[in-house]
Design an enzyme around this catalytic site. Sequence first.
Site, short mmCIF file in Angstrom:
data_model
loop_
_atom_site.label_atom_id
_atom_site.label_comp_id
_atom_site.label_asym_id
_atom_site.label_seq_id
_atom_site.Cartn_x
_atom_site.Cartn_y
_atom_site.Cartn_z
N LYS A 1 22.30 2.45 -25.02
CA LYS A 1 22.58 3.07 -25.46
C LYS A 1 23.95 2.70 -26.93
O LYS A 1 23.04 3.76 -28.11
CB LYS A 1 23.88 4.62 -24.84
CG LYS A 1 23.81 4.96 -24.15
CD LYS A 1 22.36 6.35 -23.97
CE LYS A 1 22.97 7.00 -25.17
NZ LYS A 1 22.39 8.97 -24.76
N TYR B 1 23.06 0.17 -19.04
CA TYR B 1 22.93 1.70 -19.72
C TYR B 1 23.54 1.66 -21.18
O TYR B 1 22.80 2.29 -21.91
CB TYR B 1 23.19 2.42 -18.79
CG TYR B 1 23.85 4.18 -19.53
CD1 TYR B 1 23.13 4.92 -19.70
CD2 TYR B 1 25.18 4.11 -19.50
CE1 TYR B 1 23.07 5.59 -20.45
CE2 TYR B 1 25.82 5.09 -20.26
CZ TYR B 1 24.50 6.09 -20.63
OH TYR B 1 24.91 7.72 -21.33
N THR C 1 27.76 7.92 -26.25
CA THR C 1 28.69 7.58 -25.13
C THR C 1 29.82 6.61 -25.65
O THR C 1 29.35 6.28 -25.93
CB THR C 1 28.25 7.10 -23.47
OG1 THR C 1 28.57 6.67 -22.87
CG2 THR C 1 27.52 6.14 -24.02
N ASP C 2 30.65 7.45 -24.86
CA ASP C 2 31.69 6.42 -24.99
C ASP C 2 31.53 5.15 -24.51
O ASP C 2 32.26 4.18 -24.99
CB ASP C 2 33.14 6.92 -25.03
CG ASP C 2 33.60 7.12 -23.00
OD1 ASP C 2 32.18 6.60 -22.37
OD2 ASP C 2 34.44 7.56 -22.94
N GLU C 3 30.84 5.00 -23.11
CA GLU C 3 30.41 3.67 -23.14
C GLU C 3 29.80 2.62 -23.90
O GLU C 3 29.99 1.31 -23.38
CB GLU C 3 29.35 3.83 -21.81
CG GLU C 3 29.97 4.60 -20.64
CD GLU C 3 29.24 4.54 -19.10
OE1 GLU C 3 29.09 3.23 -19.01
OE2 GLU C 3 29.65 5.64 -18.52
P1 NAD Z 1 20.73 13.53 -17.02
O1 NAD Z 1 20.58 12.94 -16.62
O2 NAD Z 1 21.39 14.89 -16.58
O3 NAD Z 1 18.94 14.65 -18.01
C1 NAD Z 1 18.09 13.68 -19.28
C2 NAD Z 1 17.67 14.83 -19.19
O4 NAD Z 1 16.65 14.07 -19.56
C3 NAD Z 1 16.95 15.44 -17.49
O5 NAD Z 1 16.14 16.48 -18.22
C4 NAD Z 1 15.81 13.83 -18.23
O6 NAD Z 1 13.94 14.93 -17.29
C5 NAD Z 1 15.32 13.98 -19.21
N1 NAD Z 1 14.83 12.59 -19.74
C6 NAD Z 1 14.83 11.60 -19.50
N2 NAD Z 1 13.89 10.23 -20.08
C7 NAD Z 1 13.29 11.32 -20.54
C8 NAD Z 1 11.99 10.93 -21.57
N3 NAD Z 1 11.66 9.45 -22.24
N4 NAD Z 1 11.73 11.79 -22.13
C9 NAD Z 1 12.01 12.60 -22.40
N5 NAD Z 1 13.14 13.57 -20.51
C10 NAD Z 1 13.75 12.69 -20.93
O7 NAD Z 1 21.64 13.41 -18.32
P2 NAD Z 1 22.94 14.60 -18.67
O8 NAD Z 1 23.61 13.64 -18.17
O9 NAD Z 1 22.71 15.46 -19.33
O10 NAD Z 1 22.84 13.04 -20.44
C11 NAD Z 1 22.67 14.02 -21.34
C12 NAD Z 1 22.44 12.72 -22.63
O11 NAD Z 1 24.42 13.02 -23.37
C13 NAD Z 1 22.00 11.25 -21.83
O12 NAD Z 1 22.02 10.79 -23.48
C14 NAD Z 1 24.08 10.37 -22.09
O13 NAD Z 1 23.50 9.55 -22.47
C15 NAD Z 1 24.63 11.19 -23.54
N6 NAD Z 1 25.82 11.12 -22.45
C16 NAD Z 1 26.46 11.75 -21.30
C17 NAD Z 1 27.66 12.21 -20.51
C18 NAD Z 1 28.28 12.47 -19.03
O14 NAD Z 1 29.06 12.21 -18.52
N7 NAD Z 1 27.08 13.08 -18.56
C19 NAD Z 1 28.48 11.47 -21.28
C20 NAD Z 1 28.78 11.23 -23.04
C21 NAD Z 1 27.40 11.40 -22.91
O1 DAU Z 2 31.26 7.64 -19.92
C1 DAU Z 2 30.66 8.99 -19.84
C2 DAU Z 2 29.44 8.01 -19.70
O2 DAU Z 2 29.53 9.23 -17.88
C3 DAU Z 2 28.21 8.68 -19.48
O3 DAU Z 2 27.59 7.94 -20.61
C4 DAU Z 2 26.49 8.33 -18.61
O4 DAU Z 2 25.59 9.34 -18.44
C5 DAU Z 2 27.57 9.53 -17.09
O5 DAU Z 2 27.12 9.13 -16.49
C6 DAU Z 2 29.04 8.52 -17.18
O6 DAU Z 2 29.13 7.48 -16.63
P1 DAU Z 2 29.99 6.86 -15.06
O7 DAU Z 2 29.36 5.74 -14.82
O8 DAU Z 2 31.63 6.89 -15.66
O9 DAU Z 2 29.86 7.86 -14.71
P2 DAU Z 2 29.46 8.24 -12.70
O10 DAU Z 2 29.87 9.38 -12.91
O11 DAU Z 2 28.65 7.16 -12.13
O12 DAU Z 2 31.06 7.17 -12.23
C7 DAU Z 2 32.38 7.97 -12.53
C8 DAU Z 2 33.54 6.99 -12.65
O13 DAU Z 2 33.08 6.68 -10.42
C9 DAU Z 2 33.28 5.16 -12.02
O14 DAU Z 2 34.13 4.84 -12.08
C10 DAU Z 2 32.22 5.45 -11.05
C11 DAU Z 2 32.82 5.70 -9.89
N1 DAU Z 2 32.14 6.15 -8.93
C12 DAU Z 2 30.91 6.75 -8.55
C13 DAU Z 2 30.03 7.42 -8.07
C14 DAU Z 2 28.93 8.17 -8.51
C15 DAU Z 2 32.73 6.71 -7.73
O15 DAU Z 2 33.51 5.87 -7.33
N2 DAU Z 2 32.13 6.65 -6.52
C16 DAU Z 2 30.47 6.96 -6.66
O16 DAU Z 2 29.65 7.47 -5.92
#
Ligand code: NAD
Ligand code: DAU
Length: 339
Positions: free
Chosen positions: A157, A153, A125-127
């Site tokens: 990562k 988190y 992730t970019d985080e």
């Molecule tokens: P998500 O939370 O929607 O899904 C995570 C999945 O992993 C779920 O199906 C969960 O059951 C499974 N899981 C969790 N713990 C596990 C374990 N111990 N063993 C096996 N399976 C397990 O997450 P997402 O948003 O789809 O993110 C997927 C990946 O992409 C993550 O690694 C996250 O860090 C990365 N990522 C997410 C975003 C985003 O915007 N959502 C952006 C950049 C990177």
């Molecule tokens: O940048 C990549 C990341 O993006 C991934 O690595 C993470 O898995 C993914 O969850 C996401 O993280 P963020 O913290 O950026 O996403 P989130 O949707 O939780 O929040 C997006 C922005 O919105 C953040 O600035 C917090 C704000 N927010 C979020 C929630 C849930 C609110 O203002 N209100 C809310 O209720």
Amino acid sequence: MKILVTGGAGFIGSNFVYYMINKYPDYKIVCLDALTYAGNLETLENAMKNDNFSFVKGDITDRALVFDLFEKEAFDIVVNFAAESHVDRSIDNPEIFLKTNILGTQVLMDASLKFGVKRYHQVSTDEVYGDLPLDKPELMFTEETPIHTSSPYSASKASADLLVQAYVRTFGLPATISRCSNNYGPYHFPEKLIPLMIANALNDKSLPVYGEGLNVRDWLYVEDHCEAIDLIIHNGRVGEVYNIGGHNEKTNIYIVKTILEILGKPESLITYVSDRKGHDMRYAIDPTKITGELGWTPKTMFDDGIRKTVDWYLNNRSWWENIISGEYQDYYNKMYGDR
Ligand code: NAD
Ligand code: DAU
């Protein structure tokens, strides 16, 4: 070609499963997922109809289970999406983040080494780069930006990323890492900003915006992320990190107001609530490397992507209504109850 997709019952992993099934009908795809609160088998219902797809319920930290699976299946490629992914939950309870995100990655890499996997890909992730200031819009994350994490988190990562790089150098693991910005699209769990705001607006519930809503995220339609990973696992160079993002920076308040406008709901639903602890201000990805090396550019622009996403939530109400009617209520009350 046989690919293991971990975390394929979650948001991005499931979109990747469908992307790969459609693009490579001859590939065998196995999904390993523990089905935590974020995993949903209903999401994979259509994939299950495909003979080249199979699902295994299991935890990536379970070494015996993972090693048995690798021995039996002899995977060519492993793509690790499995993770605890929600920043707010990591602030509430960091431990499971360290276990799954760090130790789980180690188990998968040990199995990849032992059973001769040709490519291990870590979805990061970019985080891991921390955040950028709002007043310097020219600054963006490149692959050379130092790791500088803010939340449990992102620290978990980043730890996993460092471990992957150590396995490349020390053990010669043929691995790649991608660091993507915020995704949105179908099957996004309604604890995250966009699906939470869509679900609340449709239920005429208040929309909880943290702080002043001025934090900036760089939004990418999930299919574009899937395409980038496809290019990296086939053509990316071993040992390299690739940033993925599409110059789509938006403030949170812009996102929330756009959703309300598309749904024809009033802005009076917006409630400003107390800020996230350690809240990152701005993320912005410089995708020059992946564009130059692998020819990747995002295909879906935000205005189209957000409309497609809202339509998906309108047309798939039972998917998210099932989620928010269960234990999610306890989560919601705990997280937003006295905020
Ligand atoms: P998500 O939370 O929607 O899904 C995570 C999945 O992993 C779920 O199906 C969960 O059951 C499974 N899981 C969790 N713990 C596990 C374990 N111990 N063993 C096996 N399976 C397990 O997450 P997402 O948003 O789809 O993110 C997927 C990946 O992409 C993550 O690694 C996250 O860090 C990365 N990522 C997410 C975003 C985003 O915007 N959502 C952006 C950049 C990177
Ligand atoms: O940048 C990549 C990341 O993006 C991934 O690595 C993470 O898995 C993914 O969850 C996401 O993280 P963020 O913290 O950026 O996403 P989130 O949707 O939780 O929040 C997006 C922005 O919105 C953040 O600035 C917090 C704000 N927010 C979020 C929630 C849930 C609110 O203002 N209100 C809310 O209720």
